[in-house]
Design a protein around this motif. Structure first.
Motif, PDB file in Angstrom:
ATOM      1  N   UNK A  86      41.404  46.340  39.644  1.00  0.00           N
ATOM      2  CA  UNK A  86      41.899  45.054  39.397  1.00  0.00           C
ATOM      3  C   UNK A  86      40.832  44.044  38.968  1.00  0.00           C
ATOM      4  N   UNK A  87      41.313  42.916  38.501  1.00  0.00           N
ATOM      5  CA  UNK A  87      40.445  41.782  37.943  1.00  0.00           C
ATOM      6  C   UNK A  87      39.578  41.431  39.200  1.00  0.00           C
ATOM      7  N   UNK A  88      40.367  40.652  40.172  1.00  0.00           N
ATOM      8  CA  UNK A  88      39.276  40.289  41.450  1.00  0.00           C
ATOM      9  C   UNK A  88      40.002  40.861  42.620  1.00  0.00           C
ATOM     10  N   UNK A 147      45.447  51.189  39.746  1.00  0.00           N
ATOM     11  CA  UNK A 147      45.196  50.279  38.694  1.00  0.00           C
ATOM     12  C   UNK A 147      46.282  49.270  38.348  1.00  0.00           C
ATOM     13  N   UNK A 148      45.794  47.974  38.304  1.00  0.00           N
ATOM     14  CA  UNK A 148      46.714  47.097  38.072  1.00  0.00           C
ATOM     15  C   UNK A 148      47.111  47.483  36.354  1.00  0.00           C
TER      16      UNK A 148
END
Lengths: 525, 368
Positions: A86-88, A147-148
Motif C-alpha cells: 500500500x501507499x503508506x 495489495x490495496x
C-alpha cells in the motif's frame, strides 16, 4: 458411476450412484477421529454392497467439514506472514476480531510500498532480499499477499508471488485478489484465513489421495465448495477456505435431487441443528451480502440459509410455563434420551410422546415417556415448528406455496407437523443421506468478482466478454458445453466517483461431463 | 457534564453511527478497526457536552467522497491529524476541541480518532444529525458560519480552499479536487468558537449514537430491543420512531447518476403488515417512503433494520430477499425549519414533493 462422500461431525456417509441415477449402495458410519479410517471403512462397504469393482467408479465427490473443524479446534495450522502492499503503512492491525487461538498463527506483518508505476516495476532488489531473509528467520510456513487496489489491478500481487515462488518453491502463497473484492479488511481476512489453512488441506489431500490409490480408485476426485459447486482435489489445495461450508449446500441439493423438485424449501433436521435453505432453478441459493466465519468478516459466497441451534437431541425444560430449548446431546441421544431409557428430556422425546408411532428402533423403550406431560410436549412441538415456519416464511419471497422437502436424521418427526393440508411437504426416501447424494450432483462453476472502470467499453460489452471467459474456463474444467449457463450476475455501482466504476460479480455453472445431468430427473432407488 | 469514550465503546458507537446514517455514510469497518488498533485498553477520550463548552476553538474533521475507496485504500490513521495541523497553521489558531460534521456513518467516528491522537476533547454534537451528501446540508452553514478555509488531504497531495464565501463554489472546488485525487479525501475545517458551535450544532448526537449502539447490542429479544431503541430516541432531540412495515425486500434497482448511488426497493409486508407494500427511494441515503403517496421524506430519518437482529442496513447492503423492519424517525426540529428545509428538504433530493411531517407522529402507537 459416482462415489459420494459426506464427512460430518457425527457421521460419515458414503453412497454409490449409478450412471442412470440409481442409488446402488450406501453406508452410514460414525466419523472416526482420524477422519480417514471412517471414510475407508464406509467406502469398502459400499463397493462391496454394490457388487462392483473400484475401477467402475468414474468420479469421487467429497463434502467435508474437515477444514472448518481445523478453525474451531486448531490443528495443523500454518504460521503465516502477511505482506501488505500500500501507499503508506496503516495502523489498522490485521486479524483484529479474530479469536486468540487463530491470531497466534499470524507470524509477522510486512509492508511494501506500491511498486508498479505506469506498469513498470520499481521494487528495490535489496528490499526483497531482506524480506526473504526475514521469512526464513521467522520460520514462516505460508504467505498472504494483500495489495490495496488488487481487485482492480492484481499485477503487484502476481509479481510478488512469482518472485517468492522462485525463492520458496514449496511455500503456499495466497493472493488476496483471488479471494475477495473491494474492502481491504474483509479481503485480507479471507486471504489470511486461507493461508493459515494451507497445511491442513495439504495434509488432508495427501491422505485422501493415498487412500484412494490404496483402494484402487484412480478416477478424478472433487471437493464440494461453500457455494455447492465442485473444485478438483489438486486445485482445492490452494483454496481451502472455499471448502469450509459445503455440508448444508450438499444436503439442500440432495433434497432437490431426491424429491425431483427444482424449486423448493429444504429443512434439514439433524441431531444438533436445523438448517433451512432454498433451491431455485435446481441450485442452492447463496447469500449476496456480507458473510463471516467465527465472527471474522470475509465476504465469501456461502449458502443462504437459516441455522437453528435446535436438533433432535436438544434438551428441554419448562420454566414458568415457557419452553426452553437448551444444548444438544445428539451424540448420546441413544443413551440418555427418555425414549431410549435415559433421563434426559429431548425434542425427539417430545415428538414421540405425541406421536409414538412416528418411528421405532429396537433400542427404544417408549413406556418411559409416560412421565412427560402431553400438554408440555405439545408446547415443545409448537415452538419448534413455529420457529421452522418463521424461517420458511422468510425464504419465501414472492414465491408463496413453494413445496417443502424434509431431510436429515430427525426429519421423520416433522412429517405431517409442518403445514397440514394446504402446503405440499415431501419426505423423500434416503433423506438421511441427502448430503452424500447431493455431493454427487454438484455442478462445476467458474466465477468472477472484479472491479471495472468503464472507459472505452460499455457495461454490456464487459459482461459479454467476461461471460465468454467463464464459459471457456468451464469447458476446460470438463463441463458439458450444452449445460453451461450463467447462474448469477450482480452489479455494484460505486457511489460518488466521477466516471463510472462498477463491480461485477458473475458466476457460471455447468454439469460435469462424466455424469448424466443432475437435472432433478429424480434418483431411482 | 463531560463523559469518556473508552476502547470498548467504539463498536457501540460504530453501530449507532451506522443506524443514524440512514443508509448512507459508508461502511464503518475501517474507521472502527483503526480506532481499535490504535487505542489501548485504558485509553479514554473526553467528550464535552453543550454545557461544558466555554470559549474553545472547535474544528471539524472527517472524510469526503467515496467510502468504498476509503475502505479499500485503508488510511494510515494520521491523515485527519495532518489535515488538522495544516488547518491550524492556516488560521493561526490551535484547535481546542474537535467535532463531527456528520454524525451518521464514518464521519461520526473519524473525529474521535483525531481527538484521540491529538489529546483533544470531542464535542457531543454534530452539524447534520444524520448523514447527508453535501457540505451545504449542515446546520453550521445554516447559521451563516463560513466553511472556508477547508483543508483537503489526498494520498499524494493537499489543498486549502480559502477566502471563498459561496458555499456552492466551496463544494464544487472540493469535489473537483477529490475527483482528481482518487475519489476520497480527508478534511479539516468548519472552525468556530464555542459560542457559535453551541448555537449551530445538533447537541447530544454523539451520546445518542452511543446509547443506540448500546441498545442494539444488548442480548435481548427483538421486541425488547425495539422498545429500548424507541426509548432512546424518545429521550432525545429526535422524535419517537414510527413503525412503517415489517417484511421482505422484493425488488431492488440501483444505479449511478451524477455522483450518487440512486435507486429504490420495495418491501412486501408480512404478518401484521401482510396487506401493505411500500417503496423506499434512496440517493446515497434512504430519502423517502411511498405507499400510495409519500409517507415519509428527508430530513426525517428512515431506518432499515435486519428483522432478526435489528442491526441497520446501509444502501449498498440492500438485496432482494432480506427480511427488514422499517422505521421512520422525526428529525430534530432544527432540520425541519423552513430555512433548513431549503437545504435538506425533499426537493434537494429530486423528489417532486414538499416536506410534510410524518403521519401518526403525535399519537403513541405501540410496536407489535
Amino acid at each position: 458411476m459416482k462415489l459420494g462422500i459426506d464427512v460430518g461431525g457425527t457421521n460419515t456417509d458414503v453412497v454409490i450412484v449409478g450412471n442412470e441415477g440409481k442409488l446402488l449402495s450406501w453406508k452410514k458410519q460414525l466419523t472416526s477421529n482420524d477422519i480417514i479410517s471412517g471414510i475407508e471403512a464406509a467406502t469398502k462397504a459400499v463397493i462391496k454392497d454394490a457388487r462392483i469393482v473400484p475401477e467402475q467408479i468414474e468420479g469421487i465427490f467429497i463434502g467435508t467439514t474437515h477444514v472448518q473443524n481445523a478453525l474451531y479446534h486448531p490443528v495443523q495450522l500454518s504460521k503465516t506472514a502477511v505482506i501488505r502492499i500500500m501507499k503508506s503503512p496503516s495502523h489498522v492491525k490485521p486479524a483484529l476480531f479474530w479469536p486468540e487461538h487463530l491470531k497466534r498463527y499470524i507470524g509477522k506483518v510486512y509492508h511494501l510500498k506500491h511498486f508498479y508505476d505506469d506498469s513498470k516495476q520499481t521494487l528495490v532488489p535489496q528490499e526483497l532480499d531482506n524480506l526473504y531473509r526475514d521469512l526464513i528467520k521467522e520460520n514462516i510456513e505460508a504467505i498472504c499477499i494483500a495489495a490495496v487496489n488488487s481487485p482492480l489491478n492484481p499485477i503487484e500481487e502476481f509479481y510478488l508471488r512469482d518472485q517468492l515462488k522462485n525463492v520458496f518453491p514449496e511455500m503456499p502463497i495466497t493472493m488476496s485478489h483471488e479471494l475477495g473484492s473491494f474492502g481491504f479488511i474483509e479481503r485480507e481476512n479471507a486471504a489470511l484465513l486461507n493461508a493459515i489453512l494451507s497445511k491442513v488441506i495439504r495434509q488432508a489431500m495427501m491422505e485422501l489421495t493415498d487412500l484412494f490409490r490404496k483402494l484402487n480408485l484412480n478416477c478424478p476426485c472433487w471437493l464440494t465448495q461453500n457455494d455447492g459447486s465442485l473444485i478438483e482435489l489438486h486445485e482445492a489445495i490452494d483454496y481451502p477456505i472455499f471448502t469450509i461450508g459445503s455440508g448444508a449446500t450438499n444436503s439442500f441439493r440432495g433434497a432437490s435431487i431426491l424429491s425431483g423438485l427444482r424449486e423448493c424449501i429444504v429443512v434439514d433436521f439433524g441431531g444438533s441443528t436445523i438448517e433451512i435453505g432454498k433451491i431455485r432453478n435446481g441450485q442452492p441459493e447463496s447469500t449476496e451480502s456480507s458473510s463471516s466465519f467465527l465472527n471474522i468478516d470475509v465476504n465469501l459466497r456461502v449458502p443462504k440459509m437459516y441455522s437453528l441451534p435446535i436438533g433432535g437431541g436438544s434438551l428441554i425444560s419448562i420454566d414458568n410455563g415457557v419452553v426452553q430449548i437448551k444444548e444438544t446431546i445428539a451424540n448420546d441421544l441413544e443413551h440418555q434420551g427418555i425414549s431410549w431409557g435415559g433421563d434426559s428430556w429431548t425434542i425427539t422425546d417430545s415428538f414421540l410422546k405425541v406421536n409414538p408411532e412416528m418411528f421405532a428402533d429396537e433400542k427404544m423403550t417408549l413406556d418411559r415417556l409416560e412421565k412427560l406431560s402431553y400438554e408440555d410436549c405439545q408446547m415443545v412441538i409448537k415452538k419448534v415448528t413455529q420457529e421452522i415456519k418463521e424461517k420458511i416464511a422468510r425464504l419465501e419471497v414472492n414465491s408463496d406455496g413453494l413445496p417443502v422437502v424434509l431431510v436429515g436424521g430427525g426429519s421423520k418427526l416433522l412429517v405431517n407437523r409442518l403445514f397440514g393440508k394446504y402446503k405440499r411437504v415431501y419426505h423423500p426416501l434416503c433423506n438421511h443421506i441427502s448430503n452424500a447424494i447431493g455431493a454427487c450432483y454438484a455442478p462445476l462453476s467458474a466465477q468472477y468478482d472484479k472491479v471495472f472502470w468503464l472507459m472505452n467499453q460499455t457495461k454490456e460489452e464487459i459482461i459479454e466478454q467476461e461471460k465468454g471467459k467463464l464459459f471457456q474456463q468451464l469447458l476446460r474444467k470438463g463441463a458439458k458445453e450444452e449445460s453451461i449457463k450463467v447462474d448469477s450476475i450482480e452489479e455494484f455501482p460505486f457511489d460518488y466517483f466521477k466516471g463510472e466504476v462498477l463491480r461485477i460479480r458473475m458466476k457460471a455453472i455447468g454439469d460435469l461431463q462424466l455424469i448424466p445431468a443432475g437435472d432433478g430427473s429424480s434418483i431411482k432407488i | 457534564m463531560t463523559w469518556q469514550i473508552k476502547k470498548q465503546d467504539i463498536p457501540l458507537l460504530a453501530i449507532g453511527a451506522k443506524l443514524i446514517g440512514c443508509g448512507g455514510g459508508g461502511n464503518l469497518l475501517t474507521i472502527q478497526n483503526l480506532l481499535l488498533s490504535m487505542m489501548k485498553e485504558d485509553d479514554t477520550i473526553t467528550v464535552k457536552t453543550l454545557a461544558d463548552l466555554e470559549d474553545e476553538w472547535v474544528v471539524g474533521t472527517g472524510m469526503m467522497g467515496s467510502t468504498v475507496f476509503y475502505n479499500e485504500r485503508i488510511p494510515s490513521g494520521e491523515e485527519e491529524s495532518q489535515a488538522l495541523q495544516l488547518y491550524e497553521n492556516s488560521v493561526q489558531q490551535k484547535a481546542e476541541a474537535v467535532i463531527s460534521v456528520e454524525i451518521g456513518g464514518v464521519n461520526g467516528l473519524a473525529p474521535i480518532l483525531t481527538a484521540f491522537l491529538n489529546h483533544l476533547p470531542v464535542v457531543d454534537g454534530d452539524y447534520m444529525g444524520r448523514a447527508f451528501p453535501e457540505i451545504s446540508m449542515t446546520t453550521f452553514h445554516l447559521n451563516q458560519n463560513s466553511i472556508s478555509p477547508l483543508v483537503l488531504l489526498a494520498e499524494e497531495t493537499r489543498t486549502i480552499i480559502q477566502r471563498v464565501e459561496d458555499i456552492q463554489l466551496v463544494s464544487e472546488t472540493a469535489k473537483d479536487f477529490m475527483m482528481k485525487n482518487g475519489g476520497n479525501v480527508h478534511f479539516a475545517g468548519f472552525g468556530a468558537k464555542a459560542s457559535k458551535v453551541k448555537a449551530s450544532m445538533i447537541p447530544g448526537s454523539l451520546y445518542l449514537i452511543f446509547r443506540l449502539g448500546k441498545a442494539l447490542t444488548k442480548e435481548l429479544r427483538v421486541s425488547e430491543k425495539m422498545e429500548e431503541m424507541m426509548a432512546v430516541f424518545d429521550n432525545s432531540l429526535y422524535g419517537k420512531p414510527i413503525p412503517i412495515i415489517s417484511g421482505v425486500v422484493s425488488e431492488v434497482s440501483r444505479w449511478f447518476e451524477s455522483e450518487s448511488l440512486i435507486g429504490k426497493f420495495a418491501v412486501d409486508g408480512q404478518s401484521s403488515f401482510s396487506n401493505k407494500k411500500v417503496e423506499i427511494e434512496f440517493r446515497n441515503e434512504f430519502i423517502s417512503i411511498k405507499e400510495k403517496n409519500y409517507i415519509c421524506t428527508t430530513p426525517d430519518l428512515i431506518l432499515v433494520l435486519d428483522a432478526e437482529k435489528l442491526s441497520p442496513y446501509n444502501v449498498s447492503e440492500i438485496q432482494r430477499g432480506l427480511s427488514v423492519i422499517i422505521l421512520a424517525v422525526p428529525a430534530p426540529n432544527i432540520l425541519r425549519t423552513k430555512e433548513m428545509l431549503e437545504y435538506v428538504g425533499p426537493r434537494n433530493f429530486n423528489l417532486a414533493v414538499s416536506y410534510q411531517p410524518l403521519q401518526g407522529e403525535h399519537h403513541d402507537e405501540a410496536w407489535n
